[in-house]
Motif scaffolding. Structure first.
Motif, PDB file in Angstrom:
ATOM      1  N   GLU A   5       0.772  -1.346   0.058  1.00  0.00           N
ATOM      2  CA  GLU A   5      -0.269   0.002  -0.283  1.00  0.00           C
ATOM      3  C   GLU A   5       0.624   1.044   0.099  1.00  0.00           C
ATOM      4  N   ILE A   6       1.583   1.519   1.015  1.00  0.00           N
ATOM      5  CA  ILE A   6       2.613   2.684   1.166  1.00  0.00           C
ATOM      6  C   ILE A   6       3.131   2.414  -0.450  1.00  0.00           C
ATOM      7  N   ALA A   7       3.705   1.767  -1.391  1.00  0.00           N
ATOM      8  CA  ALA A   7       4.382   1.606  -2.659  1.00  0.00           C
ATOM      9  C   ALA A   7       3.855   2.299  -3.995  1.00  0.00           C
ATOM     10  N   ARG A   8       2.317   2.021  -2.863  1.00  0.00           N
ATOM     11  CA  ARG A   8       0.918   2.306  -4.353  1.00  0.00           C
ATOM     12  C   ARG A   8       0.890   3.430  -3.914  1.00  0.00           C
ATOM     13  N   VAL A   9       0.602   3.997  -2.610  1.00  0.00           N
ATOM     14  CA  VAL A   9       0.667   5.749  -2.554  1.00  0.00           C
ATOM     15  C   VAL A   9       1.264   5.741  -3.012  1.00  0.00           C
ATOM     16  N   GLN A  10       2.973   5.981  -2.484  1.00  0.00           N
ATOM     17  CA  GLN A  10       3.803   6.726  -3.112  1.00  0.00           C
ATOM     18  C   GLN A  10       4.254   6.504  -4.277  1.00  0.00           C
ATOM     19  N   ASP A  11       3.283   6.158  -5.395  1.00  0.00           N
ATOM     20  CA  ASP A  11       3.580   6.160  -6.562  1.00  0.00           C
ATOM     21  C   ASP A  11       2.772   6.894  -7.267  1.00  0.00           C
ATOM     22  N   TYR A  12       1.201   7.218  -6.370  1.00  0.00           N
ATOM     23  CA  TYR A  12       0.199   7.985  -6.930  1.00  0.00           C
ATOM     24  C   TYR A  12       0.225   9.334  -7.090  1.00  0.00           C
ATOM     25  N   LEU A  13       0.774   9.509  -5.407  1.00  0.00           N
ATOM     26  CA  LEU A  13       1.610  11.223  -5.620  1.00  0.00           C
ATOM     27  C   LEU A  13       2.379  11.415  -6.176  1.00  0.00           C
ATOM     28  N   ARG A  14       3.564  10.523  -6.292  1.00  0.00           N
ATOM     29  CA  ARG A  14       4.845  10.637  -7.557  1.00  0.00           C
ATOM     30  C   ARG A  14       4.013  11.426  -8.839  1.00  0.00           C
ATOM     31  N   ARG A  15       3.150  10.253  -9.093  1.00  0.00           N
ATOM     32  CA  ARG A  15       2.495  10.821 -10.644  1.00  0.00           C
ATOM     33  C   ARG A  15       1.214  11.830 -10.472  1.00  0.00           C
ATOM     34  N   THR A  16       0.346  11.834  -9.686  1.00  0.00           N
ATOM     35  CA  THR A  16      -0.074  13.068  -9.514  1.00  0.00           C
ATOM     36  C   THR A  16       0.223  14.519  -9.168  1.00  0.00           C
ATOM     37  N   PHE A  17       1.576  14.704  -8.214  1.00  0.00           N
ATOM     38  CA  PHE A  17       2.714  15.765  -8.067  1.00  0.00           C
ATOM     39  C   PHE A  17       3.573  16.217  -9.610  1.00  0.00           C
ATOM     40  N   GLY A  18       3.723  15.156 -10.158  1.00  0.00           N
ATOM     41  CA  GLY A  18       5.035  15.228 -11.123  1.00  0.00           C
ATOM     42  C   GLY A  18       6.107  15.519  -9.825  1.00  0.00           C
ATOM     43  N   ASN A  19       6.812  14.873  -9.217  1.00  0.00           N
ATOM     44  CA  ASN A  19       7.803  15.001  -8.220  1.00  0.00           C
ATOM     45  C   ASN A  19       8.442  13.148  -7.852  1.00  0.00           C
ATOM     46  N   ASP A  20       9.105  12.626  -7.763  1.00  0.00           N
ATOM     47  CA  ASP A  20       9.192  11.902  -7.659  1.00  0.00           C
ATOM     48  C   ASP A  20      11.061  11.545  -6.457  1.00  0.00           C
ATOM     49  N   ARG A  21      10.721  12.900  -5.765  1.00  0.00           N
ATOM     50  CA  ARG A  21      11.758  13.276  -4.379  1.00  0.00           C
ATOM     51  C   ARG A  21      10.513  12.568  -3.828  1.00  0.00           C
ATOM     52  N   ILE A  22       9.164  12.389  -3.911  1.00  0.00           N
ATOM     53  CA  ILE A  22       7.950  12.507  -2.705  1.00  0.00           C
ATOM     54  C   ILE A  22       8.217  11.196  -2.146  1.00  0.00           C
ATOM     55  N   THR A  23       8.093  10.831  -0.823  1.00  0.00           N
ATOM     56  CA  THR A  23       8.735   9.743  -0.371  1.00  0.00           C
ATOM     57  C   THR A  23       7.694   9.662   0.796  1.00  0.00           C
ATOM     58  N   ILE A  24       7.157   8.515   0.762  1.00  0.00           N
ATOM     59  CA  ILE A  24       6.537   7.725   1.938  1.00  0.00           C
ATOM     60  C   ILE A  24       7.441   6.448   3.004  1.00  0.00           C
ATOM     61  N   VAL A  25       7.253   6.694   3.999  1.00  0.00           N
ATOM     62  CA  VAL A  25       8.016   6.211   5.129  1.00  0.00           C
ATOM     63  C   VAL A  25       7.934   5.151   5.555  1.00  0.00           C
ATOM     64  N   PRO A  26       7.892   4.270   5.720  1.00  0.00           N
ATOM     65  CA  PRO A  26       7.427   3.450   6.687  1.00  0.00           C
ATOM     66  C   PRO A  26       7.067   3.606   8.753  1.00  0.00           C
TER      67      PRO A  26
END
Length: 84
Positions: A5-26
């Motif tokens: 889920e963390i990986a999927r949410v992180q991917d969604y946020l990166r694509r939505t905001f166009g920013n590969d520096r977004i990280t979701i930290v477990p």
């Protein structure tokens, strides 16, 4: 949240905001807040919600007043002329 889920949410946020520096930290331990970072900067926390079998993810973004630009630098109404 599971690692998947963390990986999927992180991917969604990166694509939505166009920013590969977004990280979701477990979280370091179960039940601790799940943090969202951009680079090394803490931005907010992600919460998982399940209601009647439907799952959603809430992003709570924290903005400190000390991080805001001076009021005179922001246009009135967010566009056009500067505030007076």
């Amino acid at each position: 949240m599971t690692p998947n889920e963390i990986a999927r949410v992180q991917d969604y946020l990166r694509r939505t905001f166009g920013n590969d520096r977004i990280t979701i930290v477990p979280p370091p331990k179960r039940g601790a807040p799940i943090e969202m970072l951009i680079g090394d900067e803490f931005i907010g926390v992600v919460h998982r919600d399940e209601d009647e079998g439907e799952v959603s993810y809430d992003l709570h973004i924290t903005i400190l007043s000390e991080d805001l630009p001076p009021a005179s630098a922001v246009p009135a109404g967010g566009k056009g002329k500067p505030a007076r």
